[in-house]
Design an enzyme around this catalytic site. Structure first.
Site, PDB file in Angstrom:
ATOM      1  N   HIS A 138     -10.694  -4.832   9.399  1.00 41.58           N
ATOM      2  CA  HIS A 138     -11.294  -4.771   8.056  1.00 41.58           C
ATOM      3  C   HIS A 138     -12.656  -4.079   8.078  1.00 41.58           C
ATOM      4  CE1 HIS A 138      -8.192  -7.592   6.864  1.00 41.58           C
ATOM      5  NE2 HIS A 138      -8.678  -7.703   5.652  1.00 41.58           N
TER       6      HIS A 138
ATOM      7  N   GLU B  81       0.817  -1.219   0.000  1.00 43.00           N
ATOM      8  CA  GLU B  81       0.000   0.000   0.000  1.00 43.00           C
ATOM      9  C   GLU B  81       0.845   1.261   0.000  1.00 43.00           C
ATOM     10  OE1 GLU B  81      -0.673  -2.688   1.722  1.00 43.00           O
ATOM     11  OE2 GLU B  81      -2.691  -3.252   1.071  1.00 43.00           O
TER      12      GLU B  81
HETATM   13  C1  LIG Z   1      -1.885  -4.903   4.310  1.00 45.57           C
HETATM   14  C2  LIG Z   1      -2.944  -5.720   3.676  1.00 45.57           C
HETATM   15  N1  LIG Z   1      -3.236  -5.546   2.372  1.00 45.57           N
HETATM   16  C3  LIG Z   1      -4.187  -6.286   1.768  1.00 45.57           C
HETATM   17  C4  LIG Z   1      -4.894  -7.232   2.469  1.00 45.57           C
HETATM   18  C5  LIG Z   1      -5.988  -8.053   1.807  1.00 45.57           C
HETATM   19  N2  LIG Z   1      -5.524  -9.454   1.709  1.00 45.57           N
HETATM   20  C6  LIG Z   1      -5.901 -10.375   2.601  1.00 45.57           C
HETATM   21  S1  LIG Z   1      -5.123 -11.841   2.338  1.00 45.57           S
HETATM   22  C7  LIG Z   1      -4.302 -11.232   1.005  1.00 45.57           C
HETATM   23  C8  LIG Z   1      -3.361 -12.086   0.244  1.00 45.57           C
HETATM   24  C9  LIG Z   1      -2.294 -12.605   1.136  1.00 45.57           C
HETATM   25  O1  LIG Z   1      -1.464 -13.464   0.411  1.00 45.57           O
HETATM   26  P1  LIG Z   1      -0.372 -14.281   1.223  1.00 45.57           P
HETATM   27  O2  LIG Z   1       0.355 -13.341   2.133  1.00 45.57           O
HETATM   28  O3  LIG Z   1       0.443 -15.046   0.246  1.00 45.57           O
HETATM   29  O4  LIG Z   1      -1.188 -15.253   2.162  1.00 45.57           O
HETATM   30  P2  LIG Z   1      -2.147 -16.419   1.685  1.00 45.57           P
HETATM   31  O5  LIG Z   1      -3.525 -15.863   1.635  1.00 45.57           O
HETATM   32  O6  LIG Z   1      -1.662 -16.890   0.348  1.00 45.57           O
HETATM   33  O7  LIG Z   1      -1.990 -17.480   2.742  1.00 45.57           O
HETATM   34  C10 LIG Z   1      -4.618  -9.899   0.790  1.00 45.57           C
HETATM   35  C11 LIG Z   1      -4.068  -9.074  -0.306  1.00 45.57           C
HETATM   36  C12 LIG Z   1      -4.588  -7.373   3.849  1.00 45.57           C
HETATM   37  N3  LIG Z   1      -5.263  -8.245   4.614  1.00 45.57           N
HETATM   38  N4  LIG Z   1      -3.603  -6.631   4.409  1.00 45.57           N
END
Ligand SMILES: Cc1ncc(C[n+]2csc(CCOP(=O)(O)OP(=O)(O)O)c2C)c(N)n1
Ligand SMILES: Cc1ncc(C[n+]2csc(CCOP(=O)(O)OP(=O)(O)O)c2C)c(N)n1
Ligand SMILES: [Mg+2]
Ligand SMILES: [Mg+2]
Lengths: 336, 316, 336, 316
Positions: free
Chosen positions: C140, C71
């Protein structure tokens, strides 16, 4: 001058705001080994403001921890340390840099206790600065306490004198919650009486810095000093101003404020944050609602001008409320 | 490359900062002044490789970057003194000088704060179909700021025409960089697949050569580069930083001043190869001093912005 | 459903809030090649809320740019792109993540124009979300528009209907300044009439969403819908409520608000941000000062409860103002 | 190591998530559910190497971490259903489960948001003179967050007892990690001088072995480590993510489910070496299913917090 020498000084002494902050830290660090300081240039340098000078010599680098320029990172580290038995005091050099640590402060520190159903606690303090007219321009002059005052789970402290700074910082360090503690850079050299004996000032208790009967001036941080100067001017004109210092915006001592306005029936709120959507709005709204039947005039708000802080000294000086502005607002409200 | 002219640019920055120092100490200038003295070869060497329409972003220690990118002395002084004739009408000051006519997107008082801006300018150049290049100057202290890694990652992914120029002057304010930086600095960029080059930041010819390669690579659409320039600030962190023995030794300072000063280094090289005579340097210095003095005089005589300016430019 | 098909639909059509946002983006992107979208999962995924579905197919990945989860980084990139000829529309998935980009928004985007003496401009939009009751818990569900409303140099938009969303987003994209645009997640499926023809709604012009004479309810974003439901309840009881929607908190249309209160002499302010030091405070303070001689009762403020948003549905539902709460506050003020 | 018991733990998570999936689809659970199915070997392998008083921080995809660190099924279900008997009295929910009795400092809904907390817990352990170790679980998407680099730098500088465990399941939500991650993932840690080890995240024995080494290193005061665990989520990003063909192929999913499932992999190994019989697995599964069912029944019958709870625990 070393902390120890101050502590053994005469019963009633005058010390500076900076010394008061340093004493509170030193005494709490002696009392509780869990208290650590973490931030940029806090050790040998004692911060650019020299507020922490001498602490690393007494407590060592394991407790006065110099960090990389990583506000988000070391604030997050402090949150985790606070959750697991330490009482970190984080140093954010300029309040403008809170922007970098807001996630750790507002989404983590402020919410951990609630999200965990009360099991985890985050007893940490974020010390930072505020205040303009230091010719430091738009990114080193802001007073962003309105942001953290908006976030449930945080306590927010705005000391206006050396005495309050020491007593409130001790309470902040002993508190079980995350506390954001704002020090106005321009007050570091302000002197005031500070007793030797250990004392702490409870949160949520406003202090009437000067009694009066015609008008209430609610002021925070360095604006308390401005309000007191305004009160002097007004006294000469036969207007008796009561200066009320909330000392903490969260919790806010509404009863003391309302009691004062109930008596004077006129109120001005002065704060150095931006005026729009700032701290003056909440306090003015509280007064307007709580003292509705007592007010003889609308509550007036004075804040920093709603502009990025300009460098040019001639412009910067226009952006901060002055004693003369407070006084003339008071005259208007009192119909003079 | 006319290296004597390049010497003149180093000298211009050197003498400008001398005057800033005096202005500050004599109370004529307020606020903060982070002098670039000692690091001149980095800004000059890099900007020699740039076109006027290429972009740079600068730091709190930015006077050298602005001058190297072509800023004029008088408006620089005027800005530092908060006068309306300054580059930012006196509203930015030393830490926020911007000069968009020459692609200078501005100094920044947030460490690492301009890394996103420089990377975004590169994205914009690509999107607009120009071959402009963007340079992000930053001190090694910015390695502490997460945003630098976030944008290097995107620059690498998108092969953006941006060059990250690290001015490693060994200190973050009053703390040695060794105490704030784990591992090898160049690895911080290589981790993202960005080619990193280590350069003697006191040798303007070496800096230029490395910048040249990085710039052509960027213009050719081959993506970002990272330059690690080893340098040193001859003065304190800012003009007020006088007693520094507790964080760096007089000997160390003496060593850099006496044997690693970019000006004598280039002068010696020019003399050796008979590309310049002592007389040339005297002439040059006299000329630059005169230029700087009149620019300072202009600024000291320039008016302050009038009070109406304070509410101007909050919104476009 | 693809954007194009909507655009050729009948003159007066009902579309959802999400479709209105998408149409505004698509039409501006067709009009101006400088407009680009940048954020997480904005391309093929069209965001988790599917608000951007179809845009990457029409405009390609060079203009609908998927980013890493950065972000601060991509907001900073947008600032630089905006300074050099693009008009980026940044997508911050949840408003809670503004915490991570505050430095780039408040210290960079908001100040560049002023710090440069008016030479540089930052024509960018930050689109983000707000609103609770989605069972997304404390990190959230926040509505943090008070923070950005406090920062001079930013414009802040809070649409409450599909019509306003489309017209205000067009103005935001065409504006020369950084604009933060808040979309309430819970309104994405809300339907409303949106004309085919191109239109833009100016900033700083409040909209009287429902005329009335007994009490003014100033409401923002989804709270406008709550206020309208409250007005229905009140009408049945013979209380005529006027619902005023400022639509932008910065600039704030104080004259329309004050004109309404001048007429009704009673006011309630409803906003989904935390109540303490929130948007309701500024608006209430403006009313209390500007309508001082007209008010028959104190201004009442309803905001989100001052607690981190709890997950448990039974608790979360208690934290957001309801039509019934607005109605009962109105009854009290009207002495029923 | 009793690998049959370890298998039981994998199974416990697998079946727990099956039930979460059903609860969600049947409308009994609200909000978001990010299932850990397919990644069980990472949490279990790492936590096998930890003591109860060691710390972990978790993510939005955290059910597996909690269970592997010893959380009880009934209070987990209760939390997911927002009941007062949940680990956080129903106030945290799926993305914020914390269990401090077992050193679980909590799941985090901010990607990368717990990296500072985990690092701080390590600093605190060191300062308090314990030999506790702290583990930060995170998805590869967290490589996008600057704070991760900020804290890895400090962990390396201060040799903190923290282990960064990256669960690389190849996707950040709906975007392939390859489109968001430049360079080699392990280099992101190595840049700070942190030893990085790549591990087959589907092989619980391999994960355990790597974790064991990292933990002893941390306990011995030798500093942080980084584990890159290659894994895969068998379901969508969250339960609602059903149509995924646009970002990953059915074939890819099928491949991982059929040949890279950590449960059959361990089961096969146990059978081969005659350390378990098919009957053992049947017994185990029946037992775990019964356990999970009664835990779910407990949670479904548990009361919601009463309304007074809403203002409780804002402050300690
Ligand atoms: C700072 C932030 N940006 C965006 C999100 C929205 N979001 C939730 S899970 C996710 C993807 C996370 O991917 P990863 O870290 O690889 O974890 P996974 O879901 O694959 O286990 C996003 C973008 C968030 N929770 N926090
Ligand atoms: C985010 C942030 N944190 C702290 C500061 C205070 N500060 C100003 S300069 C400086 C040191 C910067 O060191 P470096 O990046 O190496 O630049 P140098 O001064 O050595 O040229 C610090 C900590 C700042 N301006 N911004
Ligand atoms: Mg440096
Ligand atoms: Mg992933």
């Amino acid at each position: 001058m070393s902390t120890r020498s101050e502590v053994v000084a005469a019963p009633v002494r005058e010390i500076t705001f900076a010394q008061a902050v340093r004493e509170a830290l030193a005494e709490e660090m002696r009392r509780d080994p869990a208290v650590v300081i973490i931030g940029e240039d806090v050790a040998e340098a004692g911060t650019p403001f020299k507020v922490l000078s001498g602490l690393v010599e007494e407590f060592g680098p394991e407790r006065v921890i110099d960090t990389p320029i990583s506000e988000a990172g070391f604030t997050g580290i402090a949150v985790g340390a606070a959750m697991t038995g330490l009482r970190p005091v984080v140093d954010i050099m300029f309040g403008d840099f809170l922007t970098l640590a807001m996630d750790q402060i507002a989404n983590q520190a402020a919410k951990v206790h609630y999200m965990s159903g009360g099991k985890l606690t985050v007893p940490m303090v974020v010390r930072t600065t505020m205040g303009a007219t230091r010719r430091s321009a738009a990114q080193h002059s802001q007073s962003l306490h309105a942001w953290v005052s908006h976030v449930p789970g945080l306590r927010v402290v705005l000391p206006s004198t050396p005495y309050d700074a020491k007593g409130l910082l001790k309470t902040a360090i002993r508190d079980q919650n995350p506390v954001v503690f704002f020090e106005d850079k321009m007050m570091y050299s302000l002197k005031g009486e500070v007793p030797d004996a250990d004392y702490a000032i409870p949160f949520g208790v406003a202090d009437v810095k000067r009694p009066g009967k015609d008008i209430t001036v609610v002021a925070t941080s360095s604006m308390v000093q401005v309000a007191l100067r305004a009160a002097e001017l007004l006294e000469a004109e036969g207007i008796s101003a009561e200066v009320v210092d909330p000392r903490t915006t969260v919790p806010l001592d509404t009863s003391t404020i309302l009691a004062s306005v109930g008596k004077t029936s006129r109120a001005i709120v002065v704060d150095e944050g931006y005026r729009q959507y700032g701290v003056t709005a909440e306090i003015a709204a509280v007064i307007a609602e709580g003292a509705f039947d007592h007010l003889d005039a609308p509550v007036r708000r004075l804040g920093a001008m709603d502009v990025p802080v300009p460098f040019s000294p001639v412009l910067e000086d226009l952006t901060v409320p002055t004693a003369e502005q407070v006084a003339s607002a008071a005259r208007e409200l009192c119909g003079r | 490359m006319d290296w004597l002219q390049v010497y003149g640019q180093l000298l211009r920055i050197r003498i400008f900062e001398e005057h800033v120092n005096t202005l500050y100490r004599s109370g004529k200038m307020e606020g903060l002044a982070h002098l670039y003295t000692g690091e001149e070869a980095v800004a000059v060497g890099v900007c020699q490789a740039l076109r006027q329409d290429d972009y740079i972003t600068s730091t709190h220690r930015g006077h050298g970057h602005c001058l190297a990118k072509g800023a004029s002395l008088d408006r620089m002084f005027a800005e530092l003194l908060g006068r309306v004739d300054g580059y930012c009408r006196g509203k930015g000051g030393s830490m926020h000088i911007a000069d968009q006519e020459r692609g200078n997107l501005g100094a920044n008082a947030i460490v690492g704060g301009s890394s996103g801006i420089a990377t975004g300018a590169a994205l914009s150049a690509r999107r607009r179909g120009t071959d402009q290049v963007s340079v992000c100057f930053f001190g090694e202290g910015a390695f502490g700021q997460g945003i630098l890694y976030e944008v290097m990652n995107m620059a690498a992914l998108w092969r953006l025409p941006v060059i990250y120029v690290c001015e490693n002057n060994l200190y973050n304010e009053y703390t040695p960089a060794g105490e704030t930086t784990a591992g090898a600095m160049r690895a911080r960029a290589e981790a993202f697949g960005i080619p990193a080059h280590e350069v003697d930041g006191q040798d303007v010819r070496a800096v230029y050569a490395a910048a040249e390669r990085a710039v052509s690579r960027a213009r050719a659409g081959e993506g970002p580069s990272f330059l690690l320039c080893q340098t040193y600030r001859f003065h304190g962190h800012h003009v007020g930083d006088v007693n520094r023995a507790y964080y760096r030794s007089k000997d160390e300072e003496e060593h850099w001043r006496s044997s690693r000063d970019p000006l004598p280094l280039l002068a010696g090289w020019l003399l050796e190869r008979h590309q310049a005579t002592p007389a040339d340097f005297e002439r040059l210095e006299a000329q630059v001093r005169a230029e700087v003095e009149s620019a300072e005089a202009f600024a000291l005589a320039a008016p302050y912005p009038d009070s109406g300016e304070v509410t101007l430019h909050v919104y476009a």
